[in-house]
Design an enzyme around this catalytic site. Sequence first.
Site, mmCIF file in Angstrom:
data_model
loop_
_atom_site.group_PDB
_atom_site.id
_atom_site.type_symbol
_atom_site.label_atom_id
_atom_site.label_comp_id
_atom_site.label_asym_id
_atom_site.label_seq_id
_atom_site.Cartn_x
_atom_site.Cartn_y
_atom_site.Cartn_z
ATOM 1 N N GLY A 48 0.810 -1.406 0.044
ATOM 2 C CA GLY A 48 0.069 0.009 0.047
ATOM 3 C C GLY A 48 0.812 1.402 -0.054
ATOM 4 C CD GLU A 102 1.330 0.540 7.133
ATOM 5 O OE1 GLU A 102 1.047 0.634 5.944
ATOM 6 O OE2 GLU A 102 0.946 -0.757 7.686
ATOM 7 C CG ASP A 103 -1.259 2.051 3.000
ATOM 8 O OD1 ASP A 103 -1.128 1.542 4.134
ATOM 9 O OD2 ASP A 103 -1.820 1.220 2.164
ATOM 10 C CG ASP A 106 -8.380 0.217 9.807
ATOM 11 O OD1 ASP A 106 -9.150 0.826 10.478
ATOM 12 O OD2 ASP A 106 -8.879 -0.658 9.048
ATOM 13 C CE LYS A 134 -9.954 3.240 7.237
ATOM 14 N NZ LYS A 134 -10.463 1.871 6.667
ATOM 15 C CG PHE A 155 -12.260 -0.158 2.310
ATOM 16 C CD1 PHE A 155 -11.450 -0.917 3.328
ATOM 17 C CD2 PHE A 155 -12.149 -0.213 1.003
ATOM 18 C CE1 PHE A 155 -10.493 -1.424 2.814
ATOM 19 C CE2 PHE A 155 -11.176 -1.198 0.754
ATOM 20 C CZ PHE A 155 -10.267 -1.676 1.547
ATOM 21 C CG ASP A 162 -5.415 -3.218 -1.849
ATOM 22 O OD1 ASP A 162 -4.981 -2.879 -1.037
ATOM 23 O OD2 ASP A 162 -5.792 -4.616 -2.281
ATOM 24 N NE ARG A 168 -1.897 -2.923 -4.328
ATOM 25 C CZ ARG A 168 -2.127 -3.177 -3.011
ATOM 26 N NH1 ARG A 168 -2.213 -2.060 -2.191
ATOM 27 N NH2 ARG A 168 -2.052 -4.382 -2.701
#
Length: 179
Positions: A48, A102-103, A106, A134, A155, A162, A168
Amino acid sequence: MDNVQLGDLHFELYIKEQDIRTKVKELAREITNDYKDRNPIILCVLNGSFIFTADLVRFMEMDCEIQFVKLKSYSGTESTGIVEELLEPMSDINGREVIIVEDIVDTGNTLAAYIPKLQYRSPKSIKIVSLLFKKEALVHPLDVHYYGFEIPNKFVVGYGLDYNQKGRSLEHIYQLKSN
Ligand code: IMP
Ligand code: MG
């Protein structure tokens, strides 16, 4: 494009490429201020984070080493809580300053499971930079030192993120439509 469909799901435009770019530049400036002359290891968490990492390092004005780790914790739109290390960083982490890229953070499951493994290799320090956070979904006491956008527990796809390997390469970030 304001709306995209990936498989069975519909997404709407959420964060525009230009706004992402502005934010990535800000993060790069902050990291450059903190790490100049410290030659950190930039640890890109695949898959990601590949686009975010590529943009971030090009906006940073300092020496750094770029390494990759491949962690997998997700299936579809749900965090599984199981973290697999599919690829390990090649270089010697011992005594080095590491910045994990990190992308999105969560639940925090991925990094909460991975950081102890990384600590085992005796880095001098570990910090996290995540484009998206998040915060409401976080279930671990994880310190996300740098982040771009705090987002609700919905999401998202695009800019590296993705849905079952789709989406992506979208230049903007899109959010799952509610209905
Ligand atoms: P966590 O372990 O729950 O913090 O999730 C970490 C990883 O799950 C991230 O690095 C992403 O690869 C993936 N992920 C979490 N939320 C999303 C999302 O909204 N869209 C796409 N991937 C996500
Ligand atoms: Mg990821």
